[in-house]
Design a protein around this motif. Structure first.
Motif, mmCIF file in Angstrom:
data_model
loop_
_atom_site.group_PDB
_atom_site.id
_atom_site.type_symbol
_atom_site.label_atom_id
_atom_site.label_comp_id
_atom_site.label_asym_id
_atom_site.label_seq_id
_atom_site.Cartn_x
_atom_site.Cartn_y
_atom_site.Cartn_z
ATOM 1 N N SER A 1 22.595 70.416 86.910
ATOM 2 C CA SER A 1 21.118 71.300 87.847
ATOM 3 C C SER A 1 20.634 70.889 86.055
ATOM 4 N N MET A 2 21.134 71.163 85.318
ATOM 5 C CA MET A 2 20.661 70.809 83.270
ATOM 6 C C MET A 2 20.778 69.029 83.380
ATOM 7 N N MET A 3 21.413 68.628 84.008
ATOM 8 C CA MET A 3 21.027 66.513 83.759
ATOM 9 C C MET A 3 19.637 66.430 84.623
ATOM 10 N N THR A 4 19.846 67.120 85.501
ATOM 11 C CA THR A 4 18.149 66.784 86.718
ATOM 12 C C THR A 4 17.345 67.950 85.978
ATOM 13 N N ALA A 5 17.513 68.978 85.356
ATOM 14 C CA ALA A 5 16.697 68.857 84.296
ATOM 15 C C ALA A 5 16.222 69.041 83.248
ATOM 16 N N VAL A 6 16.398 68.007 82.290
ATOM 17 C CA VAL A 6 16.342 66.524 81.501
ATOM 18 C C VAL A 6 15.786 66.271 82.028
ATOM 19 N N GLU A 7 15.937 65.882 82.835
ATOM 20 C CA GLU A 7 15.519 63.965 83.478
ATOM 21 C C GLU A 7 13.651 64.623 84.148
ATOM 22 N N ALA A 8 13.539 65.660 84.787
ATOM 23 C CA ALA A 8 12.458 65.795 84.473
ATOM 24 C C ALA A 8 11.351 66.248 83.492
ATOM 25 N N GLY B 1 7.953 53.297 71.111
ATOM 26 C CA GLY B 1 8.176 53.860 72.143
ATOM 27 C C GLY B 1 7.871 55.153 72.924
ATOM 28 N N VAL B 2 7.909 55.226 74.225
ATOM 29 C CA VAL B 2 7.578 57.188 74.540
ATOM 30 C C VAL B 2 8.229 57.635 74.618
ATOM 31 N N ALA B 3 8.212 59.212 73.745
ATOM 32 C CA ALA B 3 8.994 59.760 74.035
ATOM 33 C C ALA B 3 9.573 60.038 74.830
ATOM 34 N N THR B 4 10.625 60.478 75.057
ATOM 35 C CA THR B 4 11.886 61.215 76.132
ATOM 36 C C THR B 4 12.327 62.629 75.315
ATOM 37 N N GLY B 5 11.621 63.114 74.817
ATOM 38 C CA GLY B 5 11.967 64.744 74.611
ATOM 39 C C GLY B 5 11.645 64.389 72.752
ATOM 40 N N SER B 6 11.970 66.012 71.960
ATOM 41 C CA SER B 6 12.112 65.993 70.718
ATOM 42 C C SER B 6 13.174 66.084 70.158
ATOM 43 N N SER C 1 18.992 66.584 96.678
ATOM 44 C CA SER C 1 18.796 68.088 96.887
ATOM 45 C C SER C 1 17.847 68.966 96.910
ATOM 46 N N LYS C 2 18.055 69.695 98.324
ATOM 47 C CA LYS C 2 16.365 70.224 98.115
ATOM 48 C C LYS C 2 16.562 71.662 95.980
ATOM 49 N N LEU C 3 17.972 72.054 95.600
ATOM 50 C CA LEU C 3 17.602 72.769 94.567
ATOM 51 C C LEU C 3 17.175 71.659 93.642
ATOM 52 N N GLY C 4 17.816 70.420 93.882
ATOM 53 C CA GLY C 4 17.467 69.199 92.279
ATOM 54 C C GLY C 4 15.798 69.230 92.484
ATOM 55 N N GLU C 5 15.372 68.889 93.403
ATOM 56 C CA GLU C 5 13.741 68.823 93.884
ATOM 57 C C GLU C 5 13.163 70.301 93.068
ATOM 58 N N LEU C 6 13.293 71.151 93.570
ATOM 59 C CA LEU C 6 13.034 72.719 93.076
ATOM 60 C C LEU C 6 13.234 72.279 91.070
ATOM 61 N N ILE C 7 13.971 72.075 91.098
ATOM 62 C CA ILE C 7 14.448 72.239 89.507
ATOM 63 C C ILE C 7 12.981 70.916 88.935
ATOM 64 N N GLY C 8 13.322 69.811 89.431
ATOM 65 C CA GLY C 8 12.956 68.706 89.427
ATOM 66 C C GLY C 8 10.633 69.115 88.663
ATOM 67 N N LYS C 9 10.366 69.853 90.296
ATOM 68 C CA LYS C 9 8.917 70.059 90.612
ATOM 69 C C LYS C 9 8.297 70.837 89.581
ATOM 70 N N SER C 10 9.753 72.413 89.213
ATOM 71 C CA SER C 10 8.872 73.642 88.077
ATOM 72 C C SER C 10 9.526 72.715 86.769
ATOM 73 N N VAL C 11 10.046 72.175 86.258
ATOM 74 C CA VAL C 11 10.754 71.728 85.295
ATOM 75 C C VAL C 11 9.166 70.728 84.574
ATOM 76 N N ILE C 12 8.271 69.868 85.792
ATOM 77 C CA ILE C 12 7.822 68.454 84.959
ATOM 78 C C ILE C 12 6.480 69.667 85.274
ATOM 79 N N GLU C 13 6.440 70.491 85.978
ATOM 80 C CA GLU C 13 4.871 70.957 85.783
ATOM 81 C C GLU C 13 5.041 71.926 84.094
ATOM 82 N N ALA C 14 6.210 72.596 84.312
ATOM 83 C CA ALA C 14 5.481 74.009 83.243
ATOM 84 C C ALA C 14 5.782 72.956 81.822
ATOM 85 N N THR C 15 6.527 72.070 81.679
ATOM 86 C CA THR C 15 6.348 71.505 80.553
ATOM 87 C C THR C 15 5.447 71.071 81.004
ATOM 88 N N LYS C 16 4.275 69.731 81.157
ATOM 89 C CA LYS C 16 3.091 70.191 81.560
ATOM 90 C C LYS C 16 1.691 70.988 80.978
#
Length: 376
Positions: A174-181, A198-203, A227-242
């Motif tokens: 889950s952590m891997m997926t969230a960091v990718e997101a 380059g374009v940033a990948t994080g701080s 996985s569906k869990l991975g999809e939800l992790i990705g979408k929630s982290v992308i939206e919250a980060t933005k």
């Protein structure tokens, strides 16, 4: 410099509930901190100075905004001790509390929940990279020796709460997926690294925590992108980060629709334009030129064109395009600028451009010519 101390009672009295999950995790705001209180039987993986790694006994996780006196203190003092004291001030057991530090304002937190059937994922993010944004593989900014290093500010802190039961390995996945997101969010915003072109990948100081519910009968074994869990992790982290980056750093599609903003990661600024206008065209009025430059810079057609040219530079640096082919294509693209903006005159490109110079220098020449001719 000593840290300004606050009484524990003052922290307790200022607790304000700002979010609660369906499974009982409570998110509080207290002053310059956010505190997430966890029910019993929660397991987690967390990157933190205190009580990090895999844990099954955490009661709370905090995210604390440092003030200047605290930053001054941390440059000469131990971070873990400071964080344990912070937990104590909040009335928490420092042995069962973990947390993060940041300079981002807690007002700019983003909390996003995504659900599918029985699965619920909540992302809690504070984000700021205007000072410390970096790309994995950039030249290092410090060397740690025996726990001593220069304290850097600017951080994306992510807490992810999953209502299902995840094993230690699934938490790590889950952590891997969230960091990718998180990286997806930065890539889609073209957030610049402050240490390279380059374009940033994080701080340089990002942290993350993943929490699951060991009492849940819904045991999930996969958190990858399929996985569906991975999809939800990705979408929630992308939206919250933005959302948090927009609040904290004004980093959003509107602010990125600006040629000068896009050129910042290549160290091109308005003064480079003025110097060329002054030396090549004897332009006398800097104030008027700068006004025209900033108007030109916000034209979506100009932004789209420069984005295409800059991507060719990126492709060259990644080894995906040869330098000669990319430069030739970039020159061809920039020659379309007068027609794109419906300027009847066409410059003498043989005199204007020099293919022995960089793509960016030639872009400054063409775009400066256009700016000066648009006002006539």
């Amino acid at each position: 410099m000593k840290i300004q101390k606050s009484k524990t009672k003052e922290y307790r009295d200022s607790f304000k509930l700002i979010h609660q999950t369906d499974t009982g995790e409570k998110v509080y705001r207290l002053g310059r901190s956010i505190l997430i209180k966890l029910p019993e039987n929660r397991n987690s993986v967390i990157t933190s100075w205190i009580n990090g790694g895999y844990r099954e006994d955490l009661q709370a996780i905090f995210n604390h905004q440092l003030n200047q006196s605290e930053i001054d203190h941390l440059e000469n003092g131990p971070v873990p001790e400071f964080m344990r004291n912070t937990a104590k001030k909040m009335g928490m057991d420092p042995g069962r509390t973990s947390g993060f530090l940041t300079v981002a304002y807690m007002d700019n937190v983003a909390i996003i929940t995504k659900t599918f059937r029985e699965i619920e994922v909540t992302a809690i993010v504070t984000a700021g990279i205007e000072v410390n944004g970096g790309r994995a593989g950039d030249t290092a900014s410090y060397y740690e020796l025996n726990g001593t290093y220069e304290f850097e500010v600017g951080t994306i802190n992510t807490v992810l709460i999953v209502n299902c039961n995840l094993s230690e390995s699934t938490l790590i996945r889950s952590m891997m997926t969230a960091v990718e997101a998180k990286t997806v969010a930065l890539q889609e915003l073209m957030a610049p690294s402050k240490y390279s072109h380059g374009v940033a990948t994080g701080s340089g100081t990002d942290n993350i925590a993943i929490i699951s519910n060991m009492e849940s009968e819904d045991v999930l074994t996969s958190a990858g992108k399929h996985s569906k869990l991975g999809e939800l992790i990705g979408k929630s982290v992308i939206e919250a980060t933005k959302q948090s980056l927009s609040k904290q750093s004004n980093l959003n599609p509107d602010s990125q629709c600006d040629m000068l903003v896009r050129l910042e990661r290549f160290k091109v600024d308005p003064e480079n334009y003025w110097e060329h206008a002054r030396s090549a065209y004897q332009e006398p009025d800097k104030t008027k030129f700068m006004e025209n430059l900033h108007d030109f810079s916000k034209n979506p057609l100009v932004v789209s064109l420069v984005a295409s040219i800059l991507h060719l530079i990126d492709e060259t640096s990644w080894g995906l395009a040869s330098q000669g082919a990319a430069e030739k294509t970039a020159i061809s693209l920039m020659k379309t600028l007068p027609d794109l903006l419906k300027i009847e005159n066409v410059p003498n490109y043989e005199k204007l451009l020099d293919q022995s110079d960089s793509v960016l220098i030639n872009w400054i020449r063409v775009s400066t010519w256009v700016i000066l001719n648009m006002k006539k």
